[in-house]
Motif scaffolding. Sequence first.
Motif, PDB file in Angstrom:
ATOM      1  N   GLY A  62      26.333  -4.885 -50.201  1.00 31.19           N
ATOM      2  CA  GLY A  62      25.033  -4.575 -50.808  1.00 31.19           C
ATOM      3  C   GLY A  62      24.083  -5.915 -51.193  1.00 31.19           C
ATOM      4  N   VAL A  63      23.000  -5.890 -51.197  1.00 30.13           N
ATOM      5  CA  VAL A  63      21.908  -6.862 -51.676  1.00 30.13           C
ATOM      6  C   VAL A  63      20.913  -6.424 -52.549  1.00 30.13           C
ATOM      7  CG1 VAL A  63      20.435  -8.589 -50.851  1.00 30.13           C
ATOM      8  CG2 VAL A  63      22.264  -7.609 -49.222  1.00 30.13           C
ATOM      9  N   ASP A  64      20.920  -7.253 -53.537  1.00 27.40           N
ATOM     10  CA  ASP A  64      19.923  -6.976 -54.580  1.00 27.40           C
ATOM     11  C   ASP A  64      18.699  -8.045 -54.345  1.00 27.40           C
ATOM     12  OD1 ASP A  64      18.124  -6.752 -56.846  1.00 27.40           O
ATOM     13  OD2 ASP A  64      19.809  -6.791 -58.385  1.00 27.40           O
ATOM     14  N   TYR A  65      17.458  -7.609 -53.944  1.00 31.32           N
ATOM     15  CA  TYR A  65      16.375  -8.378 -53.679  1.00 31.32           C
ATOM     16  C   TYR A  65      15.463  -8.608 -54.604  1.00 31.32           C
ATOM     17  CZ  TYR A  65      17.702  -8.649 -48.657  1.00 31.32           C
ATOM     18  OH  TYR A  65      18.365  -8.625 -47.543  1.00 31.32           O
ATOM     19  N   ALA A  93      12.370 -19.653 -65.223  1.00 26.91           N
ATOM     20  CA  ALA A  93      13.762 -19.779 -64.973  1.00 26.91           C
ATOM     21  C   ALA A  93      14.556 -19.087 -65.952  1.00 26.91           C
ATOM     22  CB  ALA A  93      14.125 -21.281 -65.062  1.00 26.91           C
ATOM     23  N   ARG A  94      15.885 -18.693 -65.680  1.00 27.40           N
ATOM     24  CA  ARG A  94      16.762 -17.772 -66.448  1.00 27.40           C
ATOM     25  C   ARG A  94      17.703 -18.649 -67.170  1.00 27.40           C
ATOM     26  NH1 ARG A  94      20.024 -15.249 -64.005  1.00 27.40           N
ATOM     27  NH2 ARG A  94      19.990 -15.630 -61.973  1.00 27.40           N
ATOM     28  N   MET A  95      17.283 -19.475 -68.233  1.00 30.89           N
ATOM     29  CA  MET A  95      18.104 -20.495 -68.969  1.00 30.89           C
ATOM     30  C   MET A  95      18.398 -19.882 -70.036  1.00 30.89           C
ATOM     31  SD  MET A  95      18.293 -23.283 -67.451  1.00 30.89           S
ATOM     32  CE  MET A  95      18.717 -24.362 -68.657  1.00 30.89           C
ATOM     33  N   ARG A  96      17.918 -18.735 -70.908  1.00 31.39           N
ATOM     34  CA  ARG A  96      18.418 -18.121 -72.045  1.00 31.39           C
ATOM     35  C   ARG A  96      19.129 -16.764 -71.593  1.00 31.39           C
ATOM     36  NH1 ARG A  96      13.276 -19.534 -72.504  1.00 31.39           N
ATOM     37  NH2 ARG A  96      12.678 -17.231 -72.238  1.00 31.39           N
ATOM     38  N   PRO A 101      15.445 -10.850 -65.316  1.00 30.05           N
ATOM     39  CA  PRO A 101      14.605 -11.423 -64.067  1.00 30.05           C
ATOM     40  C   PRO A 101      13.290 -10.384 -63.926  1.00 30.05           C
ATOM     41  CG  PRO A 101      16.663 -10.483 -63.234  1.00 30.05           C
ATOM     42  CD  PRO A 101      16.701 -10.445 -64.870  1.00 30.05           C
ATOM     43  N   SER A 102      12.295 -11.096 -63.307  1.00 30.53           N
ATOM     44  CA  SER A 102      11.108  -9.981 -62.985  1.00 30.53           C
ATOM     45  C   SER A 102      11.262  -9.750 -61.507  1.00 30.53           C
ATOM     46  CB  SER A 102       9.638 -11.084 -63.294  1.00 30.53           C
ATOM     47  OG  SER A 102       9.909 -12.019 -62.427  1.00 30.53           O
ATOM     48  N   TYR A 103      10.689  -8.641 -61.223  1.00 29.82           N
ATOM     49  CA  TYR A 103      11.003  -8.371 -59.885  1.00 29.82           C
ATOM     50  C   TYR A 103       9.681  -8.631 -59.123  1.00 29.82           C
ATOM     51  CZ  TYR A 103      11.952  -4.995 -56.038  1.00 29.82           C
ATOM     52  OH  TYR A 103      12.162  -4.454 -54.682  1.00 29.82           O
ATOM     53  N   PRO A 184      28.176  -5.069 -61.565  1.00 27.72           N
ATOM     54  CA  PRO A 184      28.100  -6.596 -61.858  1.00 27.72           C
ATOM     55  C   PRO A 184      27.411  -7.457 -60.893  1.00 27.72           C
ATOM     56  CG  PRO A 184      30.285  -5.937 -61.288  1.00 27.72           C
ATOM     57  CD  PRO A 184      29.433  -4.542 -61.479  1.00 27.72           C
ATOM     58  N   PHE A 185      27.068  -7.035 -59.855  1.00 29.49           N
ATOM     59  CA  PHE A 185      26.295  -8.064 -58.891  1.00 29.49           C
ATOM     60  C   PHE A 185      24.986  -7.615 -58.793  1.00 29.49           C
ATOM     61  CE2 PHE A 185      29.632  -9.495 -55.676  1.00 29.49           C
ATOM     62  CZ  PHE A 185      30.414 -10.041 -56.702  1.00 29.49           C
ATOM     63  N   ARG A 186      24.324  -6.774 -59.690  1.00 36.16           N
ATOM     64  CA  ARG A 186      22.799  -6.637 -59.940  1.00 36.16           C
ATOM     65  C   ARG A 186      22.418  -7.766 -60.772  1.00 36.16           C
ATOM     66  NH1 ARG A 186      21.371  -0.185 -60.989  1.00 36.16           N
ATOM     67  NH2 ARG A 186      22.192   0.590 -58.893  1.00 36.16           N
ATOM     68  N   LYS A 187      21.288  -8.440 -60.344  1.00 36.83           N
ATOM     69  CA  LYS A 187      20.622  -9.487 -60.850  1.00 36.83           C
ATOM     70  C   LYS A 187      20.434  -9.420 -62.364  1.00 36.83           C
ATOM     71  CE  LYS A 187      20.760 -11.571 -56.976  1.00 36.83           C
ATOM     72  NZ  LYS A 187      19.670 -12.194 -56.378  1.00 36.83           N
TER      73      LYS A 187
END
Length: 243
Positions: A62-65, A93-96, A101-103, A184-187
Amino acid sequence: MSSKVQQLSEALQRGFGARLVSNVVAAGEITIEVSPADLVAVCQQLRDDTAFGFEQLIDVCGVDYSEYGSAEWTTTSSTSTGFSRGVTPGVNARMRFGDVPSYKNNDRQRYAAVYHLLSIRNNQRLRVRCYCENDAVPVVPSVISLWASANWYEREAFDLFGIIFEGHPDLRRILTDYGFVGHPFRKDFPLIGHVEMRYDPEQKRVIYQPVTIEPRVLVPRVIRDDKAQAEKPGQSEQENSNA
């Protein structure tokens, strides 16, 4: 690009025509894209047509784009202040902990199933990608009727990404625990998860509880002391340079 790869790409285009959403050759590899409605028929022809002969399914993943093309940090080199380049994030950036995440890919669907095929007789490989049409409930047809090895591969993609393979006879989790929440592999899945399990000596059984791990940034933060090689008391300049 080898002539053999180019010839296969051209044969695929002739054999499937409009059923191919795309046919791309990059880095000496071929990736074709098909719609869910055409997936099984195209895969069956790839397996049975002697011109292709892809009798072996190597993997289904699977891939989550949802973050495809995004960058964690805008810089491409280390800083000159002694800190890791991950310390100063760029925009979005996802620092917190807790950031979602935005699509950013409105021109494509979020989830896709990717199939890696091998033709032993022709010594060729092929990648087939199929986007799920619905982001809320991602569904693609199962290819287990064509390749028995798809059984566990599709279960893995369902477990980790939540992709539903319609027609799979036993689609259930294969890697995570029975009571696991989410995929668990979803962004957008938190790195620390949602729940944890432990053995409770009072109840004498395994129990589930909210996760107790403290949120933390996993990017290494390196601080270098610019004076590490400074001359130490009682040492000559030559001794310090050899330290």
